[in-house]
Design a protein around this motif. Structure first.
Motif, PDB file in Angstrom:
ATOM      1  N   LYS A  77     -46.216  38.232  -6.856  1.00 27.39           N
ATOM      2  CA  LYS A  77     -46.565  38.144  -8.267  1.00 27.39           C
ATOM      3  C   LYS A  77     -47.816  38.962  -8.581  1.00 27.39           C
ATOM      4  O   LYS A  77     -47.903  39.601  -9.638  1.00 27.39           O
ATOM      5  CB  LYS A  77     -46.776  36.679  -8.670  1.00 27.39           C
ATOM      6  N   SER A  78     -48.777  38.967  -7.678  1.00 25.72           N
ATOM      7  CA  SER A  78     -50.004  39.738  -7.875  1.00 25.72           C
ATOM      8  C   SER A  78     -49.725  41.237  -7.895  1.00 25.72           C
ATOM      9  O   SER A  78     -50.239  41.975  -8.748  1.00 25.72           O
ATOM     10  CB  SER A  78     -51.021  39.414  -6.775  1.00 25.72           C
ATOM     11  N   GLN A 118     -46.918  42.690  -8.619  1.00 25.42           N
ATOM     12  CA  GLN A 118     -46.161  42.991  -9.831  1.00 25.42           C
ATOM     13  C   GLN A 118     -47.065  43.034 -11.062  1.00 25.42           C
ATOM     14  O   GLN A 118     -46.847  43.836 -11.974  1.00 25.42           O
ATOM     15  CB  GLN A 118     -45.061  41.940 -10.043  1.00 25.42           C
ATOM     16  N   GLU A 119     -48.080  42.204 -11.078  1.00 22.90           N
ATOM     17  CA  GLU A 119     -48.967  42.101 -12.242  1.00 22.90           C
ATOM     18  C   GLU A 119     -49.987  43.233 -12.300  1.00 22.90           C
ATOM     19  O   GLU A 119     -50.243  43.800 -13.362  1.00 22.90           O
ATOM     20  CB  GLU A 119     -49.706  40.757 -12.205  1.00 22.90           C
ATOM     21  N   TYR A 120     -50.582  43.592 -11.166  1.00 21.07           N
ATOM     22  CA  TYR A 120     -51.755  44.471 -11.190  1.00 21.07           C
ATOM     23  C   TYR A 120     -51.576  45.840 -10.549  1.00 21.07           C
ATOM     24  O   TYR A 120     -52.403  46.723 -10.780  1.00 21.07           O
ATOM     25  CB  TYR A 120     -52.923  43.785 -10.461  1.00 21.07           C
ATOM     26  N   LYS A 151     -56.625  37.950 -14.081  1.00 19.62           N
ATOM     27  CA  LYS A 151     -56.308  38.393 -15.436  1.00 19.62           C
ATOM     28  C   LYS A 151     -56.964  37.470 -16.466  1.00 19.62           C
ATOM     29  O   LYS A 151     -57.238  37.887 -17.595  1.00 19.62           O
ATOM     30  CB  LYS A 151     -54.797  38.441 -15.654  1.00 19.62           C
TER      31      LYS A 151
END
Length: 355
Positions: free
Chosen positions: A114-115, A117-119, A157
């Motif tokens: 998830k990290s 994908q996010e950043y 975030k």
């Protein structure tokens, strides 16, 4: 065996390069990332004989099931009750130590996924950095710190969005997993400071000077707080005697990355809205590494939380380079990460040979 492991990491890096430079289909890259995270989960869960593994397994066996937990319940091998409650939940679902290791590894790898994908602008390169720099020490050994750090990394975030309550709630939850989560608190306030390239150089030089001129005072505070914060093991014996001080090459590696990041400031800000947050977090990590340079484990384990931002920084640097130079820069990073991976793996094998 070593050569097989090195070759597998080389394949991982080669696959990342292929999908980044040759295949622009983001869905395929996401699928590859998902497969990698699943494979990493299996490797974590089916490892055998790694340092600290036995302690976690014994802690799991001693953990009560959810309906048997009492207020005064104390975990075995560590002090954080949040991790014990998590172990109790897993034990309630299925009382099997292998299942426990798989579930804990799976949670961490989900947060990693998830990290990225996010950043991360190139998640496949980011996962290569994580495997080389952090996976073996954390997910194969220091499982609690891995989970706590990845929880905080995913939540940064909230710093950018100025959602203080959400961020501090995550920190509080991560604190129940590992007490080092407290180190995440200052970043929320540091991020309000405007950090220029000159400021980076200035404060690095000042921190180096202070780390030596105030060495006795730093040692006094470190030792005074060690019992309260329960890290007294890391300020004794070999953890002090083997410290390299400012001769630690990791200090200069992180400084180099910071300066490189700052030199591409105007370009990188256009690529990601998180640029300043990444730089401040990595800068904070570097200052910790310098200030506690007279302690081996303490400096490494406290600075590592936001050193993890490197898995977003390296891909960002690659994208920020002129197109013609990106493959060469990628290869250069590949050599660096391959060296780190070999060092971490060999270090782990040596530790295992003495246990």
């Amino acid at each position: 065996m070593n050569y097989v492991v090195y070759f597998l990491y080389f394949i991982l890096f080669a696959v990342a390069g292929f999908y980044v430079f040759r295949n622009t289909d983001t869905k395929k890259q996401t699928t590859v990332l998902e497969v990698i995270c699943v494979v990493l989960t299996l490797l974590i869960g089916f490892r055998d004989g790694w340092p600290d593994e036995e302690v976690y397994v014994i802690a799991f066996r001693n953990a009560p099931k959810l309906w048997d937990i009492t207020f005064h319940e104390a975990p075995f091998g560590y002090v954080e009750k949040g991790y014990m409650f998590l172990a109790s939940f897993v034990k309630t679902v299925y009382d099997n130590s292998r299942f426990y290791l798989l579930m804990m590894g799976g949670i961490s790898m989900f947060l990693l996924y998830k990290s990225l994908q996010e950043y991360c602008v190139f998640p496949l390169i980011g996962v290569c950095d994580y495997v080389a720099r952090f996976l073996l020490n954390r997910d194969f050994i220091q499982m609690r710190s891995s989970l706590a750090i990845l929880m905080i990394i995913l939540s940064i975030k909230f710093i950018y969005e100025r959602k203080a309550l959400a961020y501090f709630l995550v920190v509080l939850l991560a604190y129940q997993i590992h007490h080092m989560a407290l180190l995440a608190i200052p970043l929320y306030f540091f991020n309000n400071v405007k950090l220029s390239s000159r400021s980076v150089v200035f404060w690095i030089v000042i921190s180096m000077i202070l780390s030596q001129t105030l060495a006795n005072q730093i040692s006094m505070y470190v030792e005074d707080w060690s019992e309260d914060l329960q890290y007294e093991t890391y300020v004794q014996g070999g953890y002090v005697e083997k410290a390299l001080g400012l001769a630690n090459p990791m200090i200069y590696f992180q400084i180099f990355v910071l300066l490189l990041l700052s030199s591409r400031e105007s370009r990188l800000r256009l690529i990601t809205k998180y640029y300043d947050l990444f730089r401040m977090g990595y800068f904070y990590s570097t200052l910790i590494l310098i200030f506690f340079c007279n302690y081996t484990a303490l400096s490494g384990r406290t600075s590592t939380m936001f050193a993890t931002l490197e898995m977003f920084i390296f891909p960002l640097l690659i994208k920020g380079m002129p197109k013609w130079s990106r493959p060469y820069f990628y290869i250069g990073i590949g050599f660096v990460l391959f060296f780190f991976f070999m060092s971490k793996y060999n270090e782990a094998m040596i530790k295992m040979s003495f246990t």
